[in-house]
Design an enzyme around this catalytic site. Structure first.
Site, PDB file in Angstrom:
ATOM      1  N   ASP A  17      38.375  39.329  43.282  1.00 11.65           N
ATOM      2  CA  ASP A  17      39.057  40.297  42.414  1.00 11.65           C
ATOM      3  C   ASP A  17      40.413  39.730  42.010  1.00 11.65           C
ATOM      4  OD1 ASP A  17      39.826  42.588  41.119  1.00 11.65           O
ATOM      5  OD2 ASP A  17      40.202  43.749  42.956  1.00 11.65           O
ATOM      6  N   ASP A 112      37.369  41.457  35.627  1.00 12.04           N
ATOM      7  CA  ASP A 112      38.138  40.600  36.542  1.00 12.04           C
ATOM      8  C   ASP A 112      37.666  40.669  37.996  1.00 12.04           C
ATOM      9  OD1 ASP A 112      39.171  43.187  37.116  1.00 12.04           O
ATOM     10  OD2 ASP A 112      40.993  42.261  37.894  1.00 12.04           O
ATOM     11  N   GLU A 113      36.467  41.128  38.228  1.00 15.52           N
ATOM     12  CA  GLU A 113      35.977  41.090  39.613  1.00 15.52           C
ATOM     13  C   GLU A 113      34.466  40.938  39.640  1.00 15.52           C
ATOM     14  OE1 GLU A 113      36.100  44.810  41.949  1.00 15.52           O
ATOM     15  OE2 GLU A 113      36.917  45.759  40.165  1.00 15.52           O
TER      16      GLU A 113
HETATM   17 MG   LIG Z   1      41.558  43.242  39.781  1.00 14.57          MG
END
Ligand SMILES: [Mg+2]
Length: 394
Positions: A17, A112-113
């Site tokens: 993350d 984003d993860e």
């Molecule tokens: Mg994040």
């Protein structure tokens, strides 16, 4: 939790993350922002919300999803930036390309993860911990951004791990560490326990995970229905869900065969609305959006027709799916009220939420729909079994 080389006899799952992603990209592109409270999102004059806040801004109590107006009150010297989704998508692509160098089993959760199943690459790249550290190192060296990494034997624990020492964390939860760690965790940290369920748990005196485990199983099932079994598994750190790479999920659909053929348009539309809502909900729970909605209709003689509509932009909105499905149904049936024995709704052409035309500043209608959807998702998570209506089987 530990740095010794872990043993994961069954599976090794990484959850990676990016830290304060949008804000970090802004700092990357403009180093003069480094060390300053940076917020990305709607303007303070407008009705926007904070989409991301740097850790410096978080020290003022600012967090994502907070109204921009409130954020600026808390942090008057903060720097407010409009988001640049194109740039975030570009960097996201670079991050995911690094993931792809290690395993094809990458399940994105957002821009984003992602989860990575690295069980199979332990031999090739060394231990799962080495793989995780290599990826974290490359994200920093090649892109210049910081990620937090969690490593555990399943998705639930890996995600929990990545959050424990954020930012810049690298946290391993070994199988035998899971139970004691979970015991003292607030109940709201269990997947599927949203705000509503958390409140209800509190009313029963269940504040920590260990409190839930102390309640007789029958009572938990009586209170939380179908969801209870899964909760009780998570509570002891058990989670069998596989990492599903995004390209393998080609479509998500639901269909209903009627007990008796239905020709009444209002009745059909009712059922269709429910199917569309269910498909949209499943998309959201997997973090997908779809570009295409398909209606399937089967007549009493088993002839089956499908008709599709491409949406203006990828969506996971119950309202948009319902409207598209209704249009397809009325096109299909026209004025004739021919009886049907089955209808189905499928969403395909999937993109991950955050890919494609991500909307940092959605229009008010869409924003309202999204809020409603997220409320409904929470209600459904808790009361789902009660919301099922009779009249048709699935
Ligand atoms: Mg994040």
């Amino acid at each position: 939790m530990t740095t010794r080389t872990p043993m994961f006899p069954d599976r090794a799952i990484l959850h990676i993350d990016m830290d304060a992603f949008y804000a970090s990209v802004e700092v990357l592109d403009d180093p003069s922002l480094k060390g300053k409270p940076v917020m990305v999102g709607g303007t303070p004059e407008g009705r926007g919300v904070v989409a991301a806040a740097s850790y410096e801004a978080r020290e003022y109590g600012v967090h994502s999803a907070m109204s921009a107006a409130r954020a600026i009150k808390l942090c008057p010297e903060g720097i407010f930036l409009r988001g640049r989704m194109d740039r975030y998508s570009e960097i996201s692509g670079q991050v995911f390309a690094i993931f792809g160098d290690y395993t094809p089993l990458v399940e994105p959760l957002s821009i984003d993860e992602a989860f990575l199943d690295v069980t199979g690459c332990r031999r090739l790249f060394g231990s799962a911990e080495k793989v995780g550290r290599a990826i974290k190192g490359r994200i920093l060296e090649e892109i210049g951004l910081v990620a937090s990494v969690g490593l555990a034997a399943n998705k639930f624990l890996a995600k929990l791990a990545s959050d424990l020492e954020k930012p810049d964390g690298f946290t391993i939860i070994l199988p035998d560490q899971a139970r004691p760690l979970l015991a003292s965790l607030p109940i709201g940290k269990l997947w599927g326990v949203g705000k509503v369920a958390e409140k209800q748990m509190h009313q029963f005196g269940i504040r920590k995970v260990e409190d839930l485990l102390a309640v007789p199983r029958d009572l938990v099932v009586g209170q939380f229905g179908d969801h209870a079994a899964h909760l009780l598994e998570l509570a002891v750190g058990y989670d069998e869900r596989p990492v599903i790479p995004v390209h393998e999920a080609k479509s998500i659909g639901n269909e209903t065969t009627f007990r008796e053929d239905i020709s009444e348009a209002g009745h059909l539309q009712d059922i269709l609305d429910q199917l569309a809502a269910k498909v949209a909900r499943r998309l959201r729970s997997h973090g997908f959006m779809a570009r295409t909605v398909t209606l399937k209709a089967r007549y009493p003689d088993f002839t089956t027709h499908t008709r599709s509509e491409t949406l203006l932009s990828p969506s996971d909105s119950s309202v948009e799916f319902r409207d598209a499905a209704r249009r397809l149904l009325s096109d299909k049936l026209g004025r004739r009220a021919r009886p049907l024995r089955l209808i189905g709704v499928t969403a395909s052409n999937l993109v991950h939420e955050g890919e494609g035309q991500a909307q940092l500043f959605p229009d008010p209608d869409r924003e309202r729909d999204r809020k409603l959807d997220s409320i409904m998702d929470r209600v459904h998570g808790k009361f789902g079994p009660m919301l099922k209506r009779g009249g048709h089987r699935e």
